[in-house]
Scaffold this motif. Structure first.
Motif, PDB file in Angstrom:
ATOM      1  N   VAL A 179       0.842  -1.200   0.000  1.00 16.39           N
ATOM      2  CA  VAL A 179       0.000   0.000   0.000  1.00 16.39           C
ATOM      3  C   VAL A 179       0.874   1.244   0.000  1.00 16.39           C
ATOM      4  O   VAL A 179       0.651   2.193  -0.768  1.00 16.39           O
ATOM      5  N   TYR A 180       1.888   1.270   0.855  1.00 19.00           N
ATOM      6  CA  TYR A 180       2.757   2.442   0.936  1.00 19.00           C
ATOM      7  C   TYR A 180       3.562   2.595  -0.354  1.00 19.00           C
ATOM      8  O   TYR A 180       3.847   3.718  -0.795  1.00 19.00           O
ATOM      9  N   TYR A 181       3.891   1.472  -0.976  1.00 20.97           N
ATOM     10  CA  TYR A 181       4.560   1.484  -2.278  1.00 20.97           C
ATOM     11  C   TYR A 181       3.666   2.152  -3.327  1.00 20.97           C
ATOM     12  O   TYR A 181       4.121   3.012  -4.100  1.00 20.97           O
ATOM     13  N   ALA A 182       2.374   1.783  -3.339  1.00 22.49           N
ATOM     14  CA  ALA A 182       1.441   2.379  -4.297  1.00 22.49           C
ATOM     15  C   ALA A 182       1.256   3.872  -4.026  1.00 22.49           C
ATOM     16  O   ALA A 182       1.186   4.676  -4.967  1.00 22.49           O
ATOM     17  N   MET A 183       1.179   4.262  -2.753  1.00 21.60           N
ATOM     18  CA  MET A 183       1.053   5.681  -2.411  1.00 21.60           C
ATOM     19  C   MET A 183       2.272   6.464  -2.882  1.00 21.60           C
ATOM     20  O   MET A 183       2.154   7.573  -3.427  1.00 21.60           O
ATOM     21  N   ALA A 184       3.451   5.893  -2.663  1.00 26.29           N
ATOM     22  CA  ALA A 184       4.679   6.592  -3.052  1.00 26.29           C
ATOM     23  C   ALA A 184       4.770   6.742  -4.567  1.00 26.29           C
ATOM     24  O   ALA A 184       5.266   7.755  -5.078  1.00 26.29           O
ATOM     25  N   ARG A 185       4.285   5.758  -5.310  1.00 22.67           N
ATOM     26  CA  ARG A 185       4.284   5.865  -6.771  1.00 22.67           C
ATOM     27  C   ARG A 185       3.336   6.970  -7.240  1.00 22.67           C
ATOM     28  O   ARG A 185       3.481   7.489  -8.352  1.00 22.67           O
ATOM     29  N   ASP A 186       2.360   7.310  -6.424  1.00 21.02           N
ATOM     30  CA  ASP A 186       1.476   8.435  -6.723  1.00 21.02           C
ATOM     31  C   ASP A 186       2.026   9.750  -6.176  1.00 21.02           C
ATOM     32  O   ASP A 186       1.315  10.757  -6.139  1.00 21.02           O
ATOM     33  N   ARG A 187       3.269   9.738  -5.706  1.00 19.91           N
ATOM     34  CA  ARG A 187       3.917  10.916  -5.106  1.00 19.91           C
ATOM     35  C   ARG A 187       3.196  11.384  -3.849  1.00 19.91           C
ATOM     36  O   ARG A 187       3.151  12.574  -3.553  1.00 19.91           O
ATOM     37  N   LEU A 188       2.631  10.422  -3.100  1.00 21.24           N
ATOM     38  CA  LEU A 188       1.934  10.758  -1.865  1.00 21.24           C
ATOM     39  C   LEU A 188       2.586  10.100  -0.649  1.00 21.24           C
ATOM     40  O   LEU A 188       1.959   9.963   0.401  1.00 21.24           O
ATOM     41  N   PHE A 189       3.835   9.707  -0.815  1.00 20.27           N
ATOM     42  CA  PHE A 189       4.609   9.185   0.305  1.00 20.27           C
ATOM     43  C   PHE A 189       6.078   9.369  -0.064  1.00 20.27           C
ATOM     44  O   PHE A 189       6.402   9.831  -1.157  1.00 20.27           O
ATOM     45  N   PHE A 190       6.981   9.031   0.836  1.00 22.26           N
ATOM     46  CA  PHE A 190       8.406   9.211   0.568  1.00 22.26           C
ATOM     47  C   PHE A 190       8.795   8.471  -0.712  1.00 22.26           C
ATOM     48  O   PHE A 190       8.473   7.299  -0.896  1.00 22.26           O
ATOM     49  N   GLN A 191       9.518   9.154  -1.593  1.00 24.69           N
ATOM     50  CA  GLN A 191       9.793   8.596  -2.910  1.00 24.69           C
ATOM     51  C   GLN A 191      10.676   7.356  -2.872  1.00 24.69           C
ATOM     52  O   GLN A 191      10.591   6.508  -3.758  1.00 24.69           O
ATOM     53  N   LYS A 192      11.511   7.231  -1.859  1.00 21.99           N
ATOM     54  CA  LYS A 192      12.329   6.026  -1.741  1.00 21.99           C
ATOM     55  C   LYS A 192      11.446   4.792  -1.636  1.00 21.99           C
ATOM     56  O   LYS A 192      11.818   3.696  -2.093  1.00 21.99           O
ATOM     57  N   ILE A 193      10.265   4.937  -1.045  1.00 25.65           N
ATOM     58  CA  ILE A 193       9.357   3.809  -0.839  1.00 25.65           C
ATOM     59  C   ILE A 193       8.719   3.357  -2.154  1.00 25.65           C
ATOM     60  O   ILE A 193       8.164   2.259  -2.241  1.00 25.65           O
ATOM     61  N   ALA A 194       8.843   4.175  -3.210  1.00 22.89           N
ATOM     62  CA  ALA A 194       8.299   3.806  -4.520  1.00 22.89           C
ATOM     63  C   ALA A 194       9.227   2.885  -5.293  1.00 22.89           C
ATOM     64  O   ALA A 194       8.925   2.503  -6.420  1.00 22.89           O
TER      65      ALA A 194
END
Length: 528
Positions: free
Chosen positions: A380-395
């Motif tokens: 989930v956090y990976y998907a959020m980060a890919r949407d630029r809504l979490f820390f980019q390293k997590i993407a």
């Protein structure tokens, strides 16, 4: 303000065309992820608290039936959404696509802040608690650092604090399990799935063995006669029962609904996390077929076992009991020592060895549950980060094509949540109970979790309207009547909890709302 499409920019590593995630989960692995994430230690414990709240054998079963209905209807609704949008992130994606990116973010934010990480922390510490049965040095009172007591503060009349901070051997065992399973899942989805398959099969077998043993091993005839002979009794607390001014049955009817709403806290969270398989949708083979099937099979089997286990409890232990007694039968279901109803039943069947058998079953169960929650939550956090809504390293993903950075971030926050320990003293028995601070947060987040449940069902209906021609390999059974009934039931539970516990319900909503400024901050950074 940028649109959601503008915010969801593709990370550099996705631009190369290389697959970000590997489809390594078949139907068996997806189903074991559903079942393994659901079954922790709750089914063996929470029935004692439910029994004290409902004060009726029929309502004890009723509480689990309500939970079963909501779980299975939710799973059927999820099945349509998952088959329609088989992408990593699950409910985050469904809320984003139906209600907007803000609602998707608030779900993911609350999942990271409390729901997923807190549950892993609680289950991990439960592992340490039952490990102490075999190794007494693993204990909540065996401190390695501290304890440093945090007193109770009462801002706006709400009691907060009252906990010990530090590191003891029990929460250290939980943290070690979290670190080990986080590390293990870094080596690929197939590694995590293999662990999940083994431990889920083991713990489903253990729960089924409890049910079968309860049927074929000599039952407590006196307890069974007392419980089933007075099965339908209605002895509600004064505040919940009684007749209305006209003297009809409206008062008791409302009382039953009120008590069942309160009782859902334990049963709902014992049956929660079935949706975790949709977080890994991007890694499921043939997801349009396997996701709906895994949800239906997994939730159906677990709910059936849960309800059967409670009938076994009623066949072996008296519903009522004496909190001061030392014998497991005399204490009954209501006052089982430390609420360990499952342990008490096995002790009634097999004597002193029953406690050891249950400890082994719970160790297997909590280990597998932690693995499933750790594996799925990171997506989930990976998907959020890919949407630029979490820390980019997590993407990003590692060379094994798993979101390793998301796993590490989740593990760090989970370990921190496992450190504080609450201390409570039972006024009737004078027993001291040490609990994870998440137990407090759990009370706060129940209403918020129900809110996201309602929003998920609403997402199904919104997308039926917004995208009527979209491909739907599976359609929710009984639409729209079954989903509407489910929304009304969940809404009623939310209203009941708001009236019965306005402070805790309000805090839960505030936890969710802390994500609003964070959301707009990340949107701002995404287009900077």
């Amino acid at each position: 303000m940028p649109s959601s499409a503008e915010v969801r920019t593709t990370p550099p590593q996705a631009a190369s065309g290389a697959p970000e995630l590997v489809k390594g989960l078949g139907l068996t692995s997806a189903t074991t992820l559903v079942m393994g994430s659901m079954i922790g230690s709750g089914i063996f414990i929470v029935s004692a608290e439910i029994a004290r709240e409902v004060n009726s054998p029929a309502l004890l079963i009723g509480a689990w039936l309500v939970t079963g209905f909501m779980t299975i209807v939710g799973a059927l609704s999820y099945g349509e959404l998952a088959a329609m949008m088989p992408k990593a992130g699950g409910q985050y994606v469904y809320l984003r696509e139906s209600l907007g990116s803000l609602w998707g973010f608030l779900y993911g934010w609350t999942l990271f802040l409390v729901i997923q990480t807190g549950t892993v922390a609680a289950v991990g510490v439960a592992f340490g608690k039952f490990l102490g049965h075999f190794f007494p040095s693993v204990s909540a009172t065996h401190w390695l650092i501290g304890p440093f007591h945090v007193g109770v503060a009462q801002p706006f009349g709400i009691a907060l604090g009252g906990m010990d901070m530090g590191l003891n051997t029990q929460n250290l065992a939980g943290i070690i399990i979290v670190v080990f399973l986080t590390w293990l899942n870094v080596f690929g989805i197939k590694t995590g799935a293999a662990v999940q398959n083994v431990f889920t099969i083991a713990k489903v077998s253990a729960l089924a063995a409890l049910v079968l043993a309860g049927i074929f091993v000599a039952r407590n005839a006196h307890a069974a006669a007392a419980n089933y002979g007075n099965f339908w009794r209605l002895n509600l607390p004064h505040s919940a029962g009684g007749a209305d001014a006209a003297g009809n049955l409206l008062g008791p009817f409302v009382g039953v609904l009120t008590i069942l709403a309160v009782a859902q806290v334990g049963s709902l969270f014992s049956a929660d996390a079935w949706n975790n398989v949709t977080f890994t949708a991007g890694e499921v083979k043939d997801p349009r077929r396997n996701l709906p099937l895994s949800l239906a099979i997994g939730t159906g089997v677990v709910i059936l076992l849960y309800i059967a286990a409670n009938f076994i409890y009623l066949a072996h232990l008296p519903f009522d009991g004496n909190p001061a007694a030392t014998d497991v039968v005399a204490r009954g279901i209501k006052y089982a020592a430390s609420d360990r109803v499952g342990t008490a039943v096995l002790q009634q069947m097999f004597g002193s060895s029953g406690a050891g058998l249950m400890a082994i079953a719970i160790l297997i169960s909590t280990f597998g549950c932690c693995n499933g929650l750790i594996l799925s939550g990171a997506r989930v956090y990976y998907a959020m980060a890919r949407d630029r809504l979490f820390f980019q390293k997590i993407a990003t993903t590692n060379r094994f094509r798993v979101p390793a950075a998301a796993l590490v971030a989740q593990g760090i926050w989970t370990a921190l949540l496992a450190l504080p320990r609450t201390v409570t003293i039972n006024a009737a028995t004078h027993e001291v109970t040490y609990g994870n601070v998440y137990n407090q947060l759990l009370e706060y987040i129940v209403s918020a979790d129900l809110l996201f449940y309602v929003l998920m069902i609403a997402a199904l209906m919104v997308l039926r309207h917004k995208r009527p021609t979209a491909e739907r390999p599976y359609r929710t059974w009984g639409y729209p009547f079954v989903p509407i009934i489910s929304i009304l039931l969940a809404g009623l539970l939310m209203v009941d909890l708001a009236f019965l516990a306005p402070a805790t319900s309000g805090i839960g909503m505030l936890i969710v709302l802390t994500g609003v400024p964070v959301y707009f901050l990340w949107r701002r950074l995404a287009v900077a």
